[in-house]
Design a protein around this motif. Structure first.
Motif, PDB file in Angstrom:
ATOM      1  N   HIS A 129       0.109  -1.613  19.781  1.00  0.00           N
ATOM      2  CA  HIS A 129       0.302  -0.430  18.946  1.00  0.00           C
ATOM      3  C   HIS A 129       1.510  -0.588  18.033  1.00  0.00           C
ATOM      4  O   HIS A 129       2.357  -1.441  18.247  1.00  0.00           O
ATOM      5  N   VAL A 130       1.543   0.265  17.033  1.00  0.00           N
ATOM      6  CA  VAL A 130       2.647   0.274  16.070  1.00  0.00           C
ATOM      7  C   VAL A 130       3.130   1.708  15.932  1.00  0.00           C
ATOM      8  O   VAL A 130       2.332   2.641  15.886  1.00  0.00           O
ATOM      9  N   GLN A 131       4.431   1.878  15.864  1.00  0.00           N
ATOM     10  CA  GLN A 131       5.026   3.185  15.619  1.00  0.00           C
ATOM     11  C   GLN A 131       5.745   3.122  14.283  1.00  0.00           C
ATOM     12  O   GLN A 131       6.475   2.173  14.008  1.00  0.00           O
ATOM     13  N   MET A 132       5.498   4.136  13.447  1.00  0.00           N
ATOM     14  CA  MET A 132       6.111   4.164  12.130  1.00  0.00           C
ATOM     15  C   MET A 132       6.691   5.539  11.861  1.00  0.00           C
ATOM     16  O   MET A 132       6.089   6.555  12.208  1.00  0.00           O
ATOM     17  N   VAL A 159      -5.650  -1.633   5.915  1.00  0.00           N
ATOM     18  CA  VAL A 159      -4.891  -2.754   5.354  1.00  0.00           C
ATOM     19  C   VAL A 159      -4.501  -3.744   6.452  1.00  0.00           C
ATOM     20  O   VAL A 159      -4.648  -4.952   6.301  1.00  0.00           O
ATOM     21  N   SER A 160      -4.024  -3.235   7.584  1.00  0.00           N
ATOM     22  CA  SER A 160      -3.595  -4.139   8.660  1.00  0.00           C
ATOM     23  C   SER A 160      -4.781  -4.876   9.263  1.00  0.00           C
ATOM     24  O   SER A 160      -4.664  -6.050   9.627  1.00  0.00           O
ATOM     25  N   ALA A 161      -5.942  -4.243   9.360  1.00  0.00           N
ATOM     26  CA  ALA A 161      -7.130  -4.920   9.895  1.00  0.00           C
ATOM     27  C   ALA A 161      -7.558  -6.073   8.986  1.00  0.00           C
ATOM     28  O   ALA A 161      -7.920  -7.147   9.465  1.00  0.00           O
ATOM     29  N   MET A 193      -2.166  13.418   6.580  1.00  0.00           N
ATOM     30  CA  MET A 193      -1.779  12.376   7.536  1.00  0.00           C
ATOM     31  C   MET A 193      -2.950  11.510   8.030  1.00  0.00           C
ATOM     32  O   MET A 193      -2.805  10.292   8.105  1.00  0.00           O
ATOM     33  N   PRO A 194      -4.107  12.071   8.378  1.00  0.00           N
ATOM     34  CA  PRO A 194      -5.209  11.190   8.816  1.00  0.00           C
ATOM     35  C   PRO A 194      -5.601  10.159   7.750  1.00  0.00           C
ATOM     36  O   PRO A 194      -5.954   9.034   8.084  1.00  0.00           O
ATOM     37  N   ASN A 195      -5.533  10.522   6.486  1.00  0.00           N
ATOM     38  CA  ASN A 195      -5.849   9.567   5.421  1.00  0.00           C
ATOM     39  C   ASN A 195      -4.799   8.466   5.328  1.00  0.00           C
ATOM     40  O   ASN A 195      -5.131   7.311   5.055  1.00  0.00           O
ATOM     41  N   ILE A 196      -3.544   8.807   5.556  1.00  0.00           N
ATOM     42  CA  ILE A 196      -2.472   7.806   5.536  1.00  0.00           C
ATOM     43  C   ILE A 196      -2.671   6.811   6.679  1.00  0.00           C
ATOM     44  O   ILE A 196      -2.595   5.600   6.486  1.00  0.00           O
ATOM     45  N   VAL A 197      -2.954   7.325   7.870  1.00  0.00           N
ATOM     46  CA  VAL A 197      -3.177   6.460   9.036  1.00  0.00           C
ATOM     47  C   VAL A 197      -4.373   5.549   8.795  1.00  0.00           C
ATOM     48  O   VAL A 197      -4.324   4.343   9.067  1.00  0.00           O
ATOM     49  N   LYS A 198      -5.462   6.114   8.272  1.00  0.00           N
ATOM     50  CA  LYS A 198      -6.668   5.326   7.994  1.00  0.00           C
ATOM     51  C   LYS A 198      -6.366   4.213   6.989  1.00  0.00           C
ATOM     52  O   LYS A 198      -6.824   3.083   7.155  1.00  0.00           O
ATOM     53  N   ALA A 199      -5.568   4.513   5.971  1.00  0.00           N
ATOM     54  CA  ALA A 199      -5.227   3.506   4.966  1.00  0.00           C
ATOM     55  C   ALA A 199      -4.398   2.382   5.577  1.00  0.00           C
ATOM     56  O   ALA A 199      -4.668   1.195   5.324  1.00  0.00           O
ATOM     57  N   MET A 228       0.821  -1.183   0.000  1.00  0.00           N
ATOM     58  CA  MET A 228       0.000   0.000   0.000  1.00  0.00           C
ATOM     59  C   MET A 228       0.867   1.250   0.000  1.00  0.00           C
ATOM     60  O   MET A 228       0.558   2.207  -0.679  1.00  0.00           O
ATOM     61  N   ALA A 229       1.965   1.222   0.723  1.00  0.00           N
ATOM     62  CA  ALA A 229       2.826   2.405   0.816  1.00  0.00           C
ATOM     63  C   ALA A 229       3.418   2.771  -0.540  1.00  0.00           C
ATOM     64  O   ALA A 229       3.432   3.941  -0.917  1.00  0.00           O
ATOM     65  N   SER A 230       3.894   1.778  -1.277  1.00  0.00           N
ATOM     66  CA  SER A 230       4.496   2.083  -2.571  1.00  0.00           C
ATOM     67  C   SER A 230       3.465   2.591  -3.570  1.00  0.00           C
ATOM     68  O   SER A 230       3.769   3.423  -4.418  1.00  0.00           O
TER      69      SER A 230
END
Length: 47
Positions: free
Chosen positions: A18-21, A41-43, A31-37, A1-3
């Motif tokens: 939790h995850v830190q990136m 994907v992880s869910a 940024m909120p859209n990036i976090v939501k994406a 998804m990131a690429s």
């Protein structure tokens, strides 16, 4: 998804709940859209 969204994951660390990136992205990314994406994907992967 990131690429696909032209986002570079520089560092990532996780704990039990939790995850830190550290990411690199263009200034026009919201940024909120990036976090939501990433959460979406992880869910899906966890199910």
């Amino acid at each position: 998804m990131a690429s696909d969204k032209d986002i570079k994951i520089i560092e990532m660390d996780s704990d039990k709940d939790h995850v830190q990136m550290l990411i690199e992205c263009k200034p026009q990314h919201y940024m909120p859209n990036i976090v939501k994406a990433f959460k979406g994907v992880s869910a899906k992967e966890m199910r």
